[in-house]
Write a protein that holds these residues in place. Sequence first.
Motif, PDB file in Angstrom:
ATOM      1  N   VAL A 173     -11.994  -5.829   2.764  1.00 56.04           N
ATOM      2  CA  VAL A 173     -11.965  -6.056   1.247  1.00 56.04           C
ATOM      3  C   VAL A 173     -10.740  -6.746   0.968  1.00 56.04           C
ATOM      4  CG1 VAL A 173     -13.344  -4.047   0.806  1.00 56.04           C
ATOM      5  CG2 VAL A 173     -10.683  -3.833   0.964  1.00 56.04           C
ATOM      6  N   HIS A 174     -10.627  -7.058  -0.428  1.00 55.25           N
ATOM      7  CA  HIS A 174      -9.497  -7.898  -0.884  1.00 55.25           C
ATOM      8  C   HIS A 174      -8.299  -6.918  -0.753  1.00 55.25           C
ATOM      9  CE1 HIS A 174      -6.638  -9.976  -3.752  1.00 55.25           C
ATOM     10  NE2 HIS A 174      -7.488 -10.962  -3.371  1.00 55.25           N
ATOM     11  N   PRO A 175      -7.286  -7.515  -0.252  1.00 55.02           N
ATOM     12  CA  PRO A 175      -5.752  -6.571  -0.353  1.00 55.02           C
ATOM     13  C   PRO A 175      -5.690  -5.768  -1.471  1.00 55.02           C
ATOM     14  CG  PRO A 175      -5.514  -8.900   0.669  1.00 55.02           C
ATOM     15  CD  PRO A 175      -6.727  -8.953  -0.110  1.00 55.02           C
ATOM     16  N   ALA A 176      -5.917  -6.301  -2.696  1.00 56.28           N
ATOM     17  CA  ALA A 176      -5.800  -5.430  -3.998  1.00 56.28           C
ATOM     18  C   ALA A 176      -6.516  -4.027  -4.114  1.00 56.28           C
ATOM     19  CB  ALA A 176      -6.463  -6.151  -5.148  1.00 56.28           C
ATOM     20  N   VAL A 177      -7.817  -4.274  -3.318  1.00 54.68           N
ATOM     21  CA  VAL A 177      -8.565  -3.095  -3.147  1.00 54.68           C
ATOM     22  C   VAL A 177      -7.822  -2.076  -2.251  1.00 54.68           C
ATOM     23  CG1 VAL A 177     -10.952  -2.102  -2.479  1.00 54.68           C
ATOM     24  CG2 VAL A 177     -10.717  -4.323  -3.507  1.00 54.68           C
ATOM     25  N   VAL A 178      -7.254  -2.326  -1.326  1.00 54.29           N
ATOM     26  CA  VAL A 178      -6.367  -1.458  -0.341  1.00 54.29           C
ATOM     27  C   VAL A 178      -5.329  -0.821  -1.026  1.00 54.29           C
ATOM     28  CG1 VAL A 178      -5.203  -1.270   1.699  1.00 54.29           C
ATOM     29  CG2 VAL A 178      -7.211  -2.823   1.717  1.00 54.29           C
ATOM     30  N   VAL A 179      -4.438  -1.677  -1.926  1.00 58.56           N
ATOM     31  CA  VAL A 179      -3.374  -1.040  -2.842  1.00 58.56           C
ATOM     32  C   VAL A 179      -3.988  -0.285  -3.903  1.00 58.56           C
ATOM     33  CG1 VAL A 179      -1.602  -1.785  -4.261  1.00 58.56           C
ATOM     34  CG2 VAL A 179      -2.069  -3.328  -2.244  1.00 58.56           C
ATOM     35  N   ALA A 180      -5.073  -0.473  -4.470  1.00 59.88           N
ATOM     36  CA  ALA A 180      -5.555   0.224  -5.459  1.00 59.88           C
ATOM     37  C   ALA A 180      -5.944   1.684  -4.895  1.00 59.88           C
ATOM     38  CB  ALA A 180      -6.638  -0.239  -6.234  1.00 59.88           C
ATOM     39  N   ALA A 181      -6.665   1.627  -3.606  1.00 63.44           N
ATOM     40  CA  ALA A 181      -7.003   2.878  -3.107  1.00 63.44           C
ATOM     41  C   ALA A 181      -5.704   3.733  -2.812  1.00 63.44           C
ATOM     42  CB  ALA A 181      -7.886   2.598  -1.919  1.00 63.44           C
ATOM     43  N   TYR A 182      -4.981   3.096  -2.374  1.00 62.89           N
ATOM     44  CA  TYR A 182      -3.639   3.957  -1.923  1.00 62.89           C
ATOM     45  C   TYR A 182      -2.934   4.712  -3.144  1.00 62.89           C
ATOM     46  CZ  TYR A 182      -3.157   3.336   2.998  1.00 62.89           C
ATOM     47  OH  TYR A 182      -3.516   3.621   4.369  1.00 62.89           O
ATOM     48  N   ALA A 206       0.740  -1.081   0.070  1.00 61.80           N
ATOM     49  CA  ALA A 206       0.290   0.151  -0.172  1.00 61.80           C
ATOM     50  C   ALA A 206       1.073   1.186   0.019  1.00 61.80           C
ATOM     51  CB  ALA A 206      -1.016  -0.161   1.209  1.00 61.80           C
ATOM     52  N   MET A 207       1.941   1.280   0.796  1.00 62.63           N
ATOM     53  CA  MET A 207       2.727   2.428   0.789  1.00 62.63           C
ATOM     54  C   MET A 207       3.398   2.529  -0.647  1.00 62.63           C
ATOM     55  SD  MET A 207       1.932   3.553   3.747  1.00 62.63           S
ATOM     56  CE  MET A 207       2.936   5.097   3.603  1.00 62.63           C
ATOM     57  N   THR A 208       4.027   1.581  -1.008  1.00 65.65           N
ATOM     58  CA  THR A 208       4.577   1.580  -2.233  1.00 65.65           C
ATOM     59  C   THR A 208       3.731   2.133  -3.465  1.00 65.65           C
ATOM     60  OG1 THR A 208       6.049  -0.344  -1.928  1.00 65.65           O
ATOM     61  CG2 THR A 208       5.939   0.407  -4.034  1.00 65.65           C
ATOM     62  N   ALA A 209       2.308   1.518  -3.261  1.00 63.89           N
ATOM     63  CA  ALA A 209       1.312   1.777  -4.240  1.00 63.89           C
ATOM     64  C   ALA A 209       1.123   3.458  -4.249  1.00 63.89           C
ATOM     65  CB  ALA A 209       0.146   1.193  -4.248  1.00 63.89           C
ATOM     66  N   TYR A 210       1.047   4.049  -2.864  1.00 66.33           N
ATOM     67  CA  TYR A 210       1.093   5.346  -2.805  1.00 66.33           C
ATOM     68  C   TYR A 210       1.978   6.392  -3.365  1.00 66.33           C
ATOM     69  CZ  TYR A 210       0.293   9.911  -0.331  1.00 66.33           C
ATOM     70  OH  TYR A 210       0.063  11.254  -0.011  1.00 66.33           O
ATOM     71  N   THR A 211       3.147   5.873  -3.244  1.00 70.15           N
ATOM     72  CA  THR A 211       4.229   6.651  -3.867  1.00 70.15           C
ATOM     73  C   THR A 211       4.251   6.723  -5.345  1.00 70.15           C
ATOM     74  OG1 THR A 211       5.604   6.392  -1.770  1.00 70.15           O
ATOM     75  CG2 THR A 211       6.868   7.216  -3.748  1.00 70.15           C
ATOM     76  N   VAL A 212       4.069   5.304  -5.735  1.00 76.89           N
ATOM     77  CA  VAL A 212       3.954   5.202  -7.478  1.00 76.89           C
ATOM     78  C   VAL A 212       2.728   6.087  -7.741  1.00 76.89           C
ATOM     79  CG1 VAL A 212       3.545   3.435  -9.088  1.00 76.89           C
ATOM     80  CG2 VAL A 212       5.356   3.042  -7.235  1.00 76.89           C
ATOM     81  N   GLY A 220      -9.497  10.263   0.640  1.00 75.29           N
ATOM     82  CA  GLY A 220     -10.411   9.540   1.371  1.00 75.29           C
ATOM     83  C   GLY A 220     -10.603   8.125   1.066  1.00 75.29           C
ATOM     84  N   PHE A 221     -10.194   7.718  -0.228  1.00 78.14           N
ATOM     85  CA  PHE A 221     -10.430   6.361  -0.465  1.00 78.14           C
ATOM     86  C   PHE A 221      -9.502   5.397   0.316  1.00 78.14           C
ATOM     87  CE2 PHE A 221     -11.744   8.502  -4.363  1.00 78.14           C
ATOM     88  CZ  PHE A 221     -12.950   7.545  -4.716  1.00 78.14           C
ATOM     89  N   ALA A 222      -8.331   6.058   0.796  1.00 75.24           N
ATOM     90  CA  ALA A 222      -7.440   5.191   1.617  1.00 75.24           C
ATOM     91  C   ALA A 222      -7.824   4.949   3.048  1.00 75.24           C
ATOM     92  CB  ALA A 222      -6.102   5.978   1.818  1.00 75.24           C
ATOM     93  N   PRO A 223      -8.432   5.548   3.890  1.00 76.79           N
ATOM     94  CA  PRO A 223      -9.123   5.025   4.976  1.00 76.79           C
ATOM     95  C   PRO A 223     -10.481   4.481   4.756  1.00 76.79           C
ATOM     96  CG  PRO A 223      -9.290   7.529   4.911  1.00 76.79           C
ATOM     97  CD  PRO A 223      -8.328   7.284   3.859  1.00 76.79           C
ATOM     98  N   LEU A 224     -10.999   4.718   3.786  1.00 78.30           N
ATOM     99  CA  LEU A 224     -12.402   4.211   3.314  1.00 78.30           C
ATOM    100  C   LEU A 224     -12.138   2.719   2.936  1.00 78.30           C
ATOM    101  CD1 LEU A 224     -15.375   4.414   2.789  1.00 78.30           C
ATOM    102  CD2 LEU A 224     -14.953   4.802   0.594  1.00 78.30           C
ATOM    103  N   SER A 225     -10.907   2.334   2.233  1.00 83.26           N
ATOM    104  CA  SER A 225     -10.787   1.021   1.825  1.00 83.26           C
ATOM    105  C   SER A 225     -10.445  -0.015   3.191  1.00 83.26           C
ATOM    106  CB  SER A 225      -9.496   0.809   1.120  1.00 83.26           C
ATOM    107  OG  SER A 225      -7.888   1.208   1.717  1.00 83.26           O
ATOM    108  N   LEU A 226      -9.866   0.707   4.247  1.00 81.94           N
ATOM    109  CA  LEU A 226      -9.564  -0.002   5.508  1.00 81.94           C
ATOM    110  C   LEU A 226     -10.712  -0.345   6.431  1.00 81.94           C
ATOM    111  CD1 LEU A 226      -6.201   1.850   6.414  1.00 81.94           C
ATOM    112  CD2 LEU A 226      -6.442  -0.295   5.207  1.00 81.94           C
ATOM    113  N   VAL A 227     -11.918   0.460   6.237  1.00 85.76           N
ATOM    114  CA  VAL A 227     -13.216   0.279   6.932  1.00 85.76           C
ATOM    115  C   VAL A 227     -13.733  -1.161   6.892  1.00 85.76           C
ATOM    116  CG1 VAL A 227     -15.569   1.024   7.274  1.00 85.76           C
ATOM    117  CG2 VAL A 227     -13.611   2.730   6.794  1.00 85.76           C
ATOM    118  N   LEU A 228     -13.870  -1.833   5.497  1.00 88.26           N
ATOM    119  CA  LEU A 228     -14.535  -3.319   5.416  1.00 88.26           C
ATOM    120  C   LEU A 228     -13.454  -4.139   5.077  1.00 88.26           C
ATOM    121  CD1 LEU A 228     -17.486  -1.990   3.605  1.00 88.26           C
ATOM    122  CD2 LEU A 228     -17.363  -2.481   5.977  1.00 88.26           C
TER     123      LEU A 228
END
Length: 420
Positions: A317-326, A272-278, A307-315
């Motif tokens: 979801v699949h880890p790929a969704v978290v990475v994409a949100a970041y 997630a942190m790498t995806a954020y920087t990329v 806002g998609f970053a904290p939203l992806s952590l609420v439920l």
Amino acid sequence: MATTPTPTAAKSPSPPPRSILRDPSFLRLWTGTTASGLATWALPFVLGLAVLHRDLGAAGLGLVLAARTAGFLAAVAVGGVLADRHARRAVVLWSALAAGAAAPLLAAGLGRSLVLMTAAAALAGAGQGACRPAFQALVAETVEPERRQQANAAMTLAVRASTLAGPALTALLAAFLDVRTLLLGIGLLWLVAAFVPARGAAAPGAAAGPAPRAGFRAEFLEGIREARRHPWFLAGLAALVCVVSLGYSATSVALPLISRDRYGTEWVLAAAMTAYTVGALAGALLMARRRPRSQGWAAFAGLAAYGFAPLSLVLPVHPAVVVAAYAVSGTGIELFNVPWFTATQREVAPDKLARVSSLDFLVSYGLAPVGLALIAPAVTAFGVAPVLAVCAAACFLVPAAAAFVPTARHFARTAPAARD
């Protein structure tokens, strides 16, 4: 009788715009900024290595990093005043030299004196803080107005690349060098930041000659008054503070916990942190070429995307969704940052630019620790999911509200057509 139209010469296609990095003066400024970014991001990592090698305790690490933050916040306002009083290039020189001088002091105190390391870290933070508004103002002095968005995109690319490459490069060097040598290497990076940038124009405030000047407090308050002349700036600063102190703080606390407890692996945290920087790199590249017609509205939409970053952590979801949100969040941040810096350089009075920039850094960086301090107790009291949901809602709603402030649509007091 019809007349035959006179043939006109075909217009030759305009040449593609030359890359801003081919401008020698800007390239030197960009190199200095990149060196300072690498030094800034490498220091916490090197100090972390010192903890692993048992040269520094965990409590000592916290104290040293806190001292660096305090030094930054104390110096950034002073640096803004100095950069409007004197040549911005001179402020960069002395600030970077101060940060560079802290490196051998840190090396000398490592494993011997925590007091010396704490004082040296405060000096390093002060040098870093004082040079930030000066670097920002130097872009306006070095680059003509129509190329500043490209220049700011190149600057933010340097910052993001530093966050990606700095720790990785440090880890690679740590296989061959000890911690003290790495600290001295950080000092060398600051020397690059001090001596490589080209000389800019004289500070606008210096043109008045040797007339008596107001004190530091009065001049900083003058910068605040200048900022208040621009409603879009105040609205953007409020939205930025909300996203940093709530959204970024919440995800900083929650992401490691959720990566461990929900997904059972640190891979989600790292990805997630790498995806954020990329994503931020992609956003900067996009803004180097694209200029939205309503740049303020587009910038606030980008900021709200965090806002998609904290939203992806609420439920769950699949880890790929978290990475994409970041990744989306990182892209959005640079869709805001690049036009924000460009508009500040365009709209703010040149002799007050460094002070207004220092206000930006002071508020956004200064309130971030407050958010971090409040998020952890809130998570304990209410649970992770409710806190994340509230922070996500704030990240969406506050930038949306800021977009309705007068002058926010174009990040300008007058519309583009009126300026033309």
